[in-house]
Design a protein around this motif. Structure first.
Motif, PDB file in Angstrom:
ATOM      1  N   ARG A  15       0.835  -1.199   0.000  1.00 51.33           N
ATOM      2  CA  ARG A  15       0.000   0.000   0.000  1.00 51.33           C
ATOM      3  C   ARG A  15       0.867   1.245   0.000  1.00 51.33           C
ATOM      4  O   ARG A  15       1.854   1.326   0.729  1.00 51.33           O
ATOM      5  N   ASN A  18       3.708   2.950  -6.016  1.00 47.45           N
ATOM      6  CA  ASN A  18       3.196   3.189  -7.371  1.00 47.45           C
ATOM      7  C   ASN A  18       3.404   1.938  -8.220  1.00 47.45           C
ATOM      8  O   ASN A  18       4.400   1.221  -8.040  1.00 47.45           O
ATOM      9  N   ILE A  79      -0.865   3.539 -11.442  1.00 45.12           N
ATOM     10  CA  ILE A  79      -1.626   3.831 -10.231  1.00 45.12           C
ATOM     11  C   ILE A  79      -0.635   4.344  -9.190  1.00 45.12           C
ATOM     12  O   ILE A  79       0.336   3.656  -8.854  1.00 45.12           O
ATOM     13  N   THR A  82      -0.959   3.352  -4.183  1.00 44.40           N
ATOM     14  CA  THR A  82      -1.954   2.295  -4.245  1.00 44.40           C
ATOM     15  C   THR A  82      -2.650   2.093  -2.906  1.00 44.40           C
ATOM     16  O   THR A  82      -2.059   2.270  -1.829  1.00 44.40           O
ATOM     17  N   ASP A  86      -7.639  -0.971  -4.646  1.00 42.94           N
ATOM     18  CA  ASP A  86      -7.194  -1.043  -6.044  1.00 42.94           C
ATOM     19  C   ASP A  86      -6.927  -2.471  -6.477  1.00 42.94           C
ATOM     20  O   ASP A  86      -6.694  -2.733  -7.657  1.00 42.94           O
ATOM     21  N   SER A  87      -6.946  -3.405  -5.534  1.00 47.05           N
ATOM     22  CA  SER A  87      -6.707  -4.812  -5.862  1.00 47.05           C
ATOM     23  C   SER A  87      -7.796  -5.288  -6.824  1.00 47.05           C
ATOM     24  O   SER A  87      -8.993  -5.208  -6.513  1.00 47.05           O
ATOM     25  N   VAL A 114      -2.781  -5.519  -3.618  1.00 46.42           N
ATOM     26  CA  VAL A 114      -2.189  -4.497  -2.752  1.00 46.42           C
ATOM     27  C   VAL A 114      -2.271  -4.988  -1.313  1.00 46.42           C
ATOM     28  O   VAL A 114      -3.361  -5.272  -0.808  1.00 46.42           O
TER      29      VAL A 114
END
Lengths: 115, 113
Positions: A15, A18, A79, A82, A86-87, A114
């Motif tokens: 987490r 990028n 992204i 993260t 976003d997973s 993530v």
């Protein structure tokens, strides 16, 4: 032509880091699309390009997401910072604007986790 | 975006025909009806599309109702490799339309040996 190629196939990131994904479309296709898919859901549209121009972006594409298609060939989806939300599987597709078929050709996707 | 309605799941036996229904009562005159399928751990795969007339290709047939408010994807002889999620999608082609595909949840087809 081997179809739409996406790299990497899998990405695990912490987490806050990028990540960048790459999509190589079918060479004759002038349109390129990015979708996101979470478990049990259909793919959700993120954005699309016609040649190098980004013509539409979904509200799902927050300011942490950016996509580019320099020279109208391959595309990258980045992204930043993260989050666990976003997973997902990130899918790329390409198509002709016009032609014998209006079908999209999808890649196999990049699965992002993530942690 | 015009919406479609599909059953969440269907079951079939191997080598039997499968009829996958889709309702799209708000379809406009310029919307094409597209079908895609997604096998486990793969991206969606184009199956077939049509506008008004029934269509056939090597993968399937598409039967479109006369009023275009519904359609049916027909797999003539299901095989185990046809087990997938099938998506019915309306693709806008009117000028000014975005032409993007908007996926719903689709129908999960299980094929029994």
């Amino acid at each position: 032509d081997t179809g739409v190629s996406q790299n990497p196939r899998h990405k695990i990131t912490k987490r806050g880091q990028n990540v960048t994904f790459r999509c190589d479309p079918i060479s004759e296709h002038n349109r390129l699309y990015w979708y996101r898919q979470t478990l049990g859901q259909g793919p959700e549209f993120l954005t699309y390009f016609q040649n190098e121009a980004q013509l539409e972006k979904s509200r799902l594409l927050s300011d942490r997401f950016s996509a580019e298609r320099p020279k109208g060939s391959f595309s990258t989806l980045e992204i930043q910072r993260t989050e666990q939300g976003d997973s997902a599987m990130y899918l790329c597709a390409s198509s002709y604007t016009r032609g014998l078929t209006y079908g999209y050709t999808f890649g196999s996707g990049t699965r992002l986790t993530v942690v | 975006d015009a919406k479609t309605t599909q059953p969440n799941s269907m079951e079939s036996n191997e080598e039997e025909p499968v009829h996958l229904p889709c309702n799209h009562s708000t379809i406009s005159g310029t919307d094409y009806i597209h079908w895609y399928r997604q096998l486990p751990s793969q991206g969606p795969e184009y199956v077939i599309h049509g506008l008004t007339s029934n269509v056939n290709n090597r993968m399937a047939s598409l039967a479109i109702a006369e009023d275009r408010k519904s359609s049916t994807l027909i797999l003539h002889r299901a095989t185990l490799r046809d087990a997938a999620v099938y998506y019915c999608i309306l693709r806008q082609t009117a000028q000014g339309g975005s032409e993007k595909l908007v996926f719903g949840k689709g129908t999960k087809l299980t094929v029994n040996p």
